[in-house]
Scaffold this active site. Structure first.
Site, PDB file in Angstrom:
ATOM      1  N   ASP A  20       0.822  -1.211   0.000  1.00 48.96           N
ATOM      2  CA  ASP A  20       0.000   0.000   0.000  1.00 48.96           C
ATOM      3  C   ASP A  20       0.856   1.262   0.000  1.00 48.96           C
ATOM      4  O   ASP A  20       0.376   2.349   0.349  1.00 48.96           O
ATOM      5  CB  ASP A  20      -0.902   0.024   1.239  1.00 48.96           C
ATOM      6  CG  ASP A  20      -2.188  -0.767   1.030  1.00 48.96           C
ATOM      7  OD1 ASP A  20      -2.427  -1.216  -0.105  1.00 48.96           O
ATOM      8  OD2 ASP A  20      -2.952  -0.938   2.004  1.00 48.96           O
ATOM      9  N   ASP A  35      -6.846  -7.072  14.217  1.00 46.79           N
ATOM     10  CA  ASP A  35      -6.409  -8.398  14.648  1.00 46.79           C
ATOM     11  C   ASP A  35      -7.205  -8.873  15.859  1.00 46.79           C
ATOM     12  O   ASP A  35      -7.692 -10.005  15.910  1.00 46.79           O
ATOM     13  CB  ASP A  35      -4.907  -8.388  14.957  1.00 46.79           C
ATOM     14  CG  ASP A  35      -4.467  -7.148  15.735  1.00 46.79           C
ATOM     15  OD1 ASP A  35      -5.347  -6.403  16.226  1.00 46.79           O
ATOM     16  OD2 ASP A  35      -3.251  -6.910  15.839  1.00 46.79           O
TER      17      ASP A  35
END
Length: 535
Positions: free
Chosen positions: A137, A290
Site C-alpha cells: 500500500d 487483529d
C-alpha cells in the site's frame, strides 16, 4: 506539620507581585470549597482508585498463579493437542502438505522490506504448496518500485510470490488483508500466515506451526512469540521489551491454557482461512483489526493456541514519535472495540458464561481499560492531590504494598532487566497519561478513534549510517514532535506537590514525586528513544 493548605502556603509572601490580600482571598476561597466539595470528591476518587487497584492486583495474582501451574503441571502443546510432523510422501508427493498463503502487508517499508520478503521466501515448505503475497500500500513510488523488483527477483528463482497493490488504502491493513484473500489463486489455500514487514521467521516456522492446525480441526489460530532484534538499542526499547515479554510470557500463555482464547497479535501467527470466513472476515471498524477478528472467531467457538517456544524475530519502534503513535493505536483500538462488541459478547449463545466473563471483565475491562486508568489517575493525579488535602488519607497498602506486588509480578517476563524496574515504573506512569487519553477516545468513539499511523521501522538504517563514511548529518528539531506540553504541564504540577510535601507533608511522597517529575520532564522534552538524523 500543617493540616490544611492555606493561601500563604500556596503563594509565599516573598513571591514577586503576590500580595497578602490576594493570598488571603485564595486561602478563604480554598477553605470555603474544600470541606463541602474538594474533600468528598477526592475521597471518592481515592476509593475508586483503590477498587481499581484491587481489581488489577487480583487479575495479576490470578495470572501469576495460573502461569506457575501451567509451567509445573500443564502438558506441552504437542501433548495437549494432536501433533506430528508432516513428511514427504513418495507416492503422493507434496500433496501431503496443505497449501499455505503468506501475507506480508507493507506501507513505505524502505528499510525492512527485503528482510521479511527474504525470510518468507526461505521458509522450509514445498514451493508448489506455498503462495507468498506482498500487499503493498506504499504511497512512495520509488519504494513501490523497489519492493516490486525484489518480488520479481525472488520470482525469477522459482518462488511463487505475488506483488499486489490497491488503488486506495481503504481499511488500511485490514483492507489489504481482506483484498488479498479475494484473489483466485488463494481459493485453494487452507491457511494464511501473516508477517509484518519487519518480521523474520525461521525456516522451520511452518513445519512447527501448521501440524497443530492440520490435525486439530477445532483450532483456528496458532500464535508465535515475538523476539526483538533491537531490544538493546536504547532505553526505550528495553522498556518495551519488559512490557511485551510479560504480555507473551504470562497473558498469552494463560489465555491459551485456560480458555484457548487470547488476542491475535496481528503478525507472527497462522490462521485457518475457514475460521476467518466464518467469523466474518477482516473488518476495519477499529485500529485493532487483529483483536477484532480474534474476538469474533472466539465467539464462534474456535480455539486458539499460543506457542511460546515458536519465536519470530521483529523490531521494536526506537523513536519516541513512532512509539507514541503505536501506543495510541494499541490503547484506543481495544477500548473502541469493547464499546462496539460488549453487547454482542453478552448475547452470544455459542460460548460458556465463564468465557464471556473472562473476555469482558479480564481481557477487556481490566487489562485494556482499568490498567491504563488506575496507573494514571491514582499515581499521577489522586495521590499527589492528597498531599494538598491532608484530610484525605490513602492507606499504605493501596499506595505502596499492592503496587509493589503488581510491579514484581510484571517483571517476571524479562529477568535480565530487573535492575531497570524502578525506571520502568516511572516511564509507564508517564505513558499512562497518553494511553488513558487514547482509551477515552476509543470509549467515546471520538474523532481520532480510527487514526491509523504505520509504526516506523528503521531496520539497519542507523547502523549503516554509523559505518558509512560520510559527512555528519545535521539534526532538524521539529518542536511539535519533540515537545509534549501535556507531559510538561504534569511535571509542573508534580513539582509543586512534591515541594509542598517536602515542606509540610507527613508521608515523604516527595521522593517518588520528584523522580516522577524528572521522568515527565525527560518525556516532555522528547529526550527518549533514538533520535534519527535528517537526510
Amino acid at each position: 506539620m500543617g493540616d490544611v493548605v492555606s493561601g500563604k502556603n500556596l503563594i509565599p509572601e516573598s513571591f514577586p507581585g503576590a500580595s497578602v490580600d490576594l493570598a488571603a482571598q485564595i486561602g478563604m476561597l480554598w477553605e470555603l470549597i474544600k470541606a463541602p466539595l474538594i474533600v468528598p470528591l477526592l475521597r471518592l476518587a481515592v476509593y475508586i482508585c483503590l477498587a481499581m487497584t484491587v481489581m488489577l492486583f487480583l487479575e495479576r495474582l490470578y495470572m501469576g498463579i495460573v502461569i506457575i501451574l501451567v509451567k509445573l503441571f500443564w502438558k506441552k502443546p504437542d501433548k495437549r493437542y494432536n501433533w506430528e510432523p508432516i513428511r514427504d510422501d513418495l507416492e503422493i508427493g507434496n500433496s501431503a502438505f496443505p497449501l499455505v498463503l503468506i501475507q506480508i502487508p507493507m506501507f513505505n517499508e524502505k528499510e525492512v522490506y527485503k528482510i521479511s520478503i527474504g525470510a518468507a521466501c526461505n521458509l522450509s515448505w514445498p514451493s508448489d504448496r506455498l503462495v507468498i503475497q506482498v500487499l503493498d500500500d506504499s504511497t512512495d513510488y520509488v519504494i513501490k518500485d523497489m519492493i516490486e523488483k525484489e518480488c520479481q527477483r525472488w520470482a525469477s528463482k522459482g518462488v511463487n510470490i505475488r506483488y499486489q497493490i490497491r488503488e486506495t488504502r481503504g481499511g488500511y491493513k485490514a483492507g489489504a488483508l481482506k483484498e488479498g484473500l479475494k484473489h483466485d489463486y488463494v481459493k485453494d489455500c487452507d491457511y494464511v500466515t501473516i508477517f509484518d514487514a519487519d518480521f523474520r521467521p525461521e525456516p522451520d516456522f511452518l513445519r512447527r506451526a501448521i501440524p497443530f492446525l492440520e490435525f486439530n480441526p477445532q483450532i483456528a489460530l496458532v500464535q508465535a512469540r515475538w523476539r526483538f532484534v533491537n531490544s538493546d538499542e536504547c532505553l526505550l526499547t528495553r522498556m518495551q521489551e519488559m512490557s511485551l515479554d510479560y504480555h507473551f510470557t504470562v497473558e498469552q500463555e494463560v489465555g491459551s491454557a485456560t480458555h484457548a482464547f487470547f488476542g491475535f497479535n496481528g503478525t507472527g501467527g497462522v490462521w485457518r482461512i475457514a475460521a476467518i470466513n466464518e467469523a466474518g472476515g477482516w473488518k476495519d471498524r477499529t485500529t485493532v483489526e487483529d483483536m477484532d477478528l480474534a474476538v469474533r472467531a472466539g465467539l464462534k467457538g474456535w480455539k486458539f493456541l499460543y506457542l511460546g517456544d515458536l519465536q519470530v524475530k521483529s523490531e521494536l519502534p526506537s523513536t519516541f514519535k513512532a512509539f507514541r503513535y503505536q501506543q495510541h493505536r494499541w490503547s484506543c483500538g481495544p477500548a473502541n472495540l469493547f464499546r462496539k462488541m460488549v453487547m454482542e459478547i453478552v448475547r452470544n449463545k455459542k460460548v460458556t458464561l465463564w468465557k464471556k466473563v473472562y473476555v469482558i471483565y479480564s481481557f477487556f475491562f481490566v487489562r485494556k481499560i482499568i490498567a491504563h486508568m488506575v496507573t494514571f489517575f491514582f499515581f499521577c493525579v489522586v495521590l499527589p492531590l492528597t498531599i494538598l488535602v491532608p484530610e484525605v488519607e490513602v492507606p499504605i497498602w493501596g499506595a505502596i504494598y499492592i503496587p509493589c506486588i503488581i510491579t514484581t509480578l510484571n517483571s517476571v517476563g524479562t529477568p535480565r532487566s530487573i535492575h531497570l524496574l524502578f525506571y520502568w515504573i516511572l516511564f509507564e506512569n508517564v505513558m499512562s497519561l497518553h494511553r488513558t487519553k487514547a482509551t477515552f477516545i476509543g470509549l467515546l468513539d471520538a474523532k481520532r478513534s480510527n487514526e491509523w499511523v504505520v509504526t516506523e521501522k528503521l531496520g539497519d538504517a542507523l547502523k549503516n549510517n554509523k559505518t558509512a563514511k560520510q559527512a555528519p548529518k545535521k539534526f532538524k528539531i521539529n518542536i511539535g514532535d519533540r515537545i509534549h506540553l501535556t507531559e510538561l504541564g504534569f511535571a509542573v504540577f508534580l513539582f509543586f506537590t512534591g515541594c509542598y510535601d517536602f515542606m509540610y507533608g507527613k508521608h515523604n511522597y516527595f521522593i517518588y514525586i520528584f523522580l516522577q517529575t524528572i521522568t515527565f520532564l525527560i518525556v516532555g522534552f522528547g529526550y527518549v528513544g533514538t533520535i534519527v538524523p535528517s537526510s
